[in-house]
Design a protein around this motif. Structure first.
Motif, mmCIF file in Angstrom:
data_model
loop_
_atom_site.group_PDB
_atom_site.id
_atom_site.type_symbol
_atom_site.label_atom_id
_atom_site.label_comp_id
_atom_site.label_asym_id
_atom_site.label_seq_id
_atom_site.Cartn_x
_atom_site.Cartn_y
_atom_site.Cartn_z
ATOM 1 N N GLY A 94 0.730 -1.103 -0.067
ATOM 2 C CA GLY A 94 -0.020 0.016 0.125
ATOM 3 C C GLY A 94 0.832 1.278 0.232
ATOM 4 O O GLY A 94 0.657 2.095 -0.739
ATOM 5 N N LEU A 95 1.777 1.339 0.858
ATOM 6 C CA LEU A 95 2.737 2.306 0.927
ATOM 7 C C LEU A 95 3.517 2.599 -0.342
ATOM 8 O O LEU A 95 3.935 3.431 -0.883
ATOM 9 C CB LEU A 95 3.452 2.449 2.247
ATOM 10 N N PHE A 96 4.073 1.265 -1.060
ATOM 11 C CA PHE A 96 4.720 1.220 -2.180
ATOM 12 C C PHE A 96 4.102 1.959 -3.094
ATOM 13 O O PHE A 96 4.444 2.637 -3.893
ATOM 14 C CB PHE A 96 5.230 -0.091 -2.105
ATOM 15 N N LEU A 97 2.760 1.456 -3.299
ATOM 16 C CA LEU A 97 1.945 2.157 -4.517
ATOM 17 C C LEU A 97 1.525 3.469 -4.236
ATOM 18 O O LEU A 97 1.599 4.216 -5.324
ATOM 19 C CB LEU A 97 0.739 1.280 -4.707
ATOM 20 N N ALA A 98 1.357 3.926 -2.834
ATOM 21 C CA ALA A 98 0.890 5.290 -2.951
ATOM 22 C C ALA A 98 2.481 6.080 -3.271
ATOM 23 O O ALA A 98 2.402 7.120 -3.818
ATOM 24 C CB ALA A 98 0.933 5.577 -1.281
ATOM 25 N N THR A 99 3.380 5.716 -2.627
ATOM 26 C CA THR A 99 4.698 6.170 -3.297
ATOM 27 C C THR A 99 4.824 6.434 -4.639
ATOM 28 O O THR A 99 5.299 7.473 -5.288
ATOM 29 C CB THR A 99 6.232 5.521 -2.682
ATOM 30 N N ASN A 100 4.588 5.278 -5.343
ATOM 31 C CA ASN A 100 4.636 5.289 -6.895
ATOM 32 C C ASN A 100 3.675 6.473 -7.484
ATOM 33 O O ASN A 100 4.044 7.171 -8.523
ATOM 34 C CB ASN A 100 4.303 4.078 -7.143
ATOM 35 N N VAL A 101 2.264 6.405 -6.835
ATOM 36 C CA VAL A 101 1.544 7.525 -7.300
ATOM 37 C C VAL A 101 2.130 9.006 -7.222
ATOM 38 O O VAL A 101 2.069 9.687 -8.184
ATOM 39 C CB VAL A 101 0.163 7.356 -6.575
ATOM 40 N N LEU A 102 2.745 9.246 -5.928
ATOM 41 C CA LEU A 102 3.152 10.320 -5.689
ATOM 42 C C LEU A 102 4.345 10.815 -6.525
ATOM 43 O O LEU A 102 4.701 11.846 -7.184
ATOM 44 C CB LEU A 102 3.754 10.358 -4.299
ATOM 45 N N ARG A 103 5.166 9.748 -6.985
ATOM 46 C CA ARG A 103 6.424 10.064 -7.989
ATOM 47 C C ARG A 103 5.821 10.427 -9.048
ATOM 48 O O ARG A 103 6.444 11.046 -9.853
ATOM 49 C CB ARG A 103 7.002 8.758 -7.867
ATOM 50 N N THR A 104 4.739 9.628 -9.752
ATOM 51 C CA THR A 104 4.307 10.049 -10.895
ATOM 52 C C THR A 104 3.631 11.272 -10.933
ATOM 53 O O THR A 104 3.729 11.965 -12.031
ATOM 54 C CB THR A 104 2.897 8.980 -11.279
ATOM 55 N N LEU A 105 3.192 12.021 -10.206
ATOM 56 C CA LEU A 105 2.427 13.276 -9.798
ATOM 57 C C LEU A 105 3.831 14.113 -9.578
ATOM 58 O O LEU A 105 3.368 15.489 -9.446
ATOM 59 C CB LEU A 105 1.500 13.019 -8.886
ATOM 60 N N GLY A 106 4.854 13.888 -9.339
ATOM 61 C CA GLY A 106 5.905 14.780 -9.300
ATOM 62 C C GLY A 106 5.914 15.111 -7.626
ATOM 63 O O GLY A 106 6.681 16.134 -7.275
ATOM 64 N N GLY A 107 5.539 14.466 -6.915
ATOM 65 C CA GLY A 107 5.539 14.590 -5.195
ATOM 66 C C GLY A 107 6.362 13.548 -4.389
ATOM 67 O O GLY A 107 7.018 12.719 -5.057
ATOM 68 N N THR A 108 6.315 13.642 -3.076
ATOM 69 C CA THR A 108 6.920 12.718 -2.446
ATOM 70 C C THR A 108 5.950 12.328 -1.197
ATOM 71 O O THR A 108 5.043 12.729 -0.973
ATOM 72 C CB THR A 108 8.199 13.464 -1.899
ATOM 73 N N LEU A 109 6.387 10.963 -0.526
ATOM 74 C CA LEU A 109 5.969 10.488 0.638
ATOM 75 C C LEU A 109 6.608 10.375 1.646
ATOM 76 O O LEU A 109 7.812 9.856 1.593
ATOM 77 C CB LEU A 109 5.210 9.189 0.246
ATOM 78 N N ALA A 110 6.453 10.730 2.966
ATOM 79 C CA ALA A 110 7.266 10.736 4.091
ATOM 80 C C ALA A 110 6.378 10.088 5.057
ATOM 81 O O ALA A 110 5.089 10.351 5.211
ATOM 82 C CB ALA A 110 7.742 11.902 4.453
ATOM 83 N N ALA A 111 6.915 9.507 6.009
ATOM 84 C CA ALA A 111 6.319 8.780 7.119
ATOM 85 C C ALA A 111 7.070 8.784 8.270
ATOM 86 O O ALA A 111 8.338 8.918 8.590
ATOM 87 C CB ALA A 111 6.029 7.217 7.022
#
Length: 425
Positions: A383-400
């Motif tokens: 779930g976090l991996f796929l969310a990270t991929n979505v953010l990367r595609t949109l030019g963003g980042t994910l942090a926890a």
């Protein structure tokens, strides 16, 4: 069939460095032996052969011991000690053969360069200080060479001091620039490792996409056939006249629609994160819709803290909504009793923070959040991996991170320009 690439480990690199140092020592022993014998017997300059050959014997013994022990990984301190032994041996040889007037005194630079490449910064600079001090000491204390009259030369003290200054300056510049170049190479290697990791993750997504696309193709056809058949049945007079049968037909059509929706989620999980059912809406309505959709069947309360002002028109596809849904599901799996979605703007960046009061992340997994299959009973994996991929595609980042009050917080940051429409006049 894919072929995995093998990259040398640090232990392998350390072992190769040990072998190289041993080879350099053999070369040094051979070169010094040839020079001693040539000067002593060829030029007729009487040298103290016993202590000089004894020093070479010590170096040979050290190499043989290292050979018998094997070439394991050497620590910085071990390499530093080995270089100090070589410096000490060279100092003894120079002391017995004219000191700083011996032209071979510049061989100290070889140890300095090797140290700059292999050692940490403090060790490299310590080696510079030691060799510079040894050079200066040899100018004061050494055994004079009994040279024949034709070979005698008188070096002035000023020349000796200038020679020492030249050596020290060269050593300092070498260490300063070689260590910087070595650091740049390490940074480059780290960057390449990150690129390889990202390429592996993207390859993983591609393979998941191929599998999911095949499954969707195989399942889509029978589901479509069932949907058409049920629609035809619904028009049959006997079924239309029976409320019970009509209700069962409607329920089956709803279940088929649900299966189609699940297939859409599978395609998203495979990495098809853009271009799927884009909808023109506003940021407020989009977030409220995500919260409402998940909240209908949610086992725990979900609260939206909307701090976005003013509202913005956006084009939202299902990818970002599914990424948020995955984070909500992860919070439930982590034992959360309440979830809060906070939406704020930080300049041109949209910040979406998902906070919960669950068990949080394991400390050893925080540094690898967003990598596939880095999971435990206390945190999300794909779930976090796929969310990270979505953010990367949109030019963003994910942090926890884990919250001080308990629970976890996952922060999604993305440029609003990746979602926003042109502002209406």
């Amino acid at each position: 069939m894919t072929r995995s690439l093998a990259f040398p480990s640090r232990a392998d690199a350390g072992s190769r460095n040990q072998r190289l140092l041993a080879q350099l020592r053999w070369i040094a022993v051979g070169g010094q032996l040839a020079a001693i014998l040539t000067v002593h017997y060829g030029f007729g300059v009487r040298l103290p052969l016993v202590p000089m050959l004894g020093t070479l014997a010590v170096l040979v013994a050290l190499n043989l011991i290292a050979l018998l022990r094997g070439w394991g990984r050497a620590s910085n301190l071990q390499v530093f000690a080995a270089l100090l032994v070589d410096v000490a041996a060279l100092t003894v040889q120079l002391y017995l053969a004219g000191g700083s007037t011996n032209p071979f005194v510049t061989l100290y630079l070889l140890q300095v360069v090797i140290g700059a490449v292999l050692l940490s910064a403090w060790s490299s600079w310590t080696l510079v200080a030691i060799t510079s001090a040894a050079f200066a000491g040899l100018a004061v204390a050494h055994r004079p060479l009994p040279l024949p009259a034709v070979l005698v030369s008188d070096l002035s003290p000023a020349f000796v001091v200038a020679n020492w200054f030249n050596f020290t300056l060269a050593a300092i510049l070498l260490v300063a620039f070689v260590t910087r170049m070595a650091r740049n190479l390490r940074d480059r290697d780290a960057h390449l490792a990150a690129i390889r990791q990202r390429a592996a993750e993207e390859d993983h997504i591609v393979r998941m996409g191929l599998l999911a696309s095949g499954a969707a193709h195989e399942l889509g056809t029978p589901l479509a056939s069932l949907s058409v058949a049920l629609g035809d049945w619904r028009q049959e007079p006997a079924i239309a006249a029976s409320p019970r049968l009509a209700a069962e037909i409607d329920e089956m059509r709803e279940e088929i629609a649900r299966c189609k929706k699940i297939l859409g989620g599978v395609l998203f999980a495979a990495g098809e994160v853009t271009g799927e059912a884009p909808v023109r809406t506003s940021l407020h309505r989009f977030l409220e819709g995500v919260v409402a959709d998940w909240g209908r069947a949610a086992p725990i309360p979900l609260t939206l803290q909307n701090r976005l002002d003013p509202d913005r028109p956006i084009v939202a596809d299902r990818a970002l909504a599914q990424a948020l849904t995955n984070l909500f599901d992860n919070a439930v799996e982590a034992g959360a009793q309440a979830i809060t979605l906070v939406a704020v703007m930080d300049g041109p960046i949209l910040i979406l923070a998902v906070r919960d009061d669950g068990r949080g992340f394991r400390e050893d997994l925080l540094a690898t959040v967003g990598q596939p299959y880095r999971t435990s009973k206390q945190s999300g994996g794909l779930g976090l991996f796929l969310a990270t991929n979505v953010l990367r595609t949109l030019g963003g980042t994910l942090a926890a991170q884990n919250r001080a009050a308990g629970g976890a917080e996952v922060v999604l940051s993305l440029p609003i320009a990746s979602l926003a429409l042109e502002e209406s006049e």
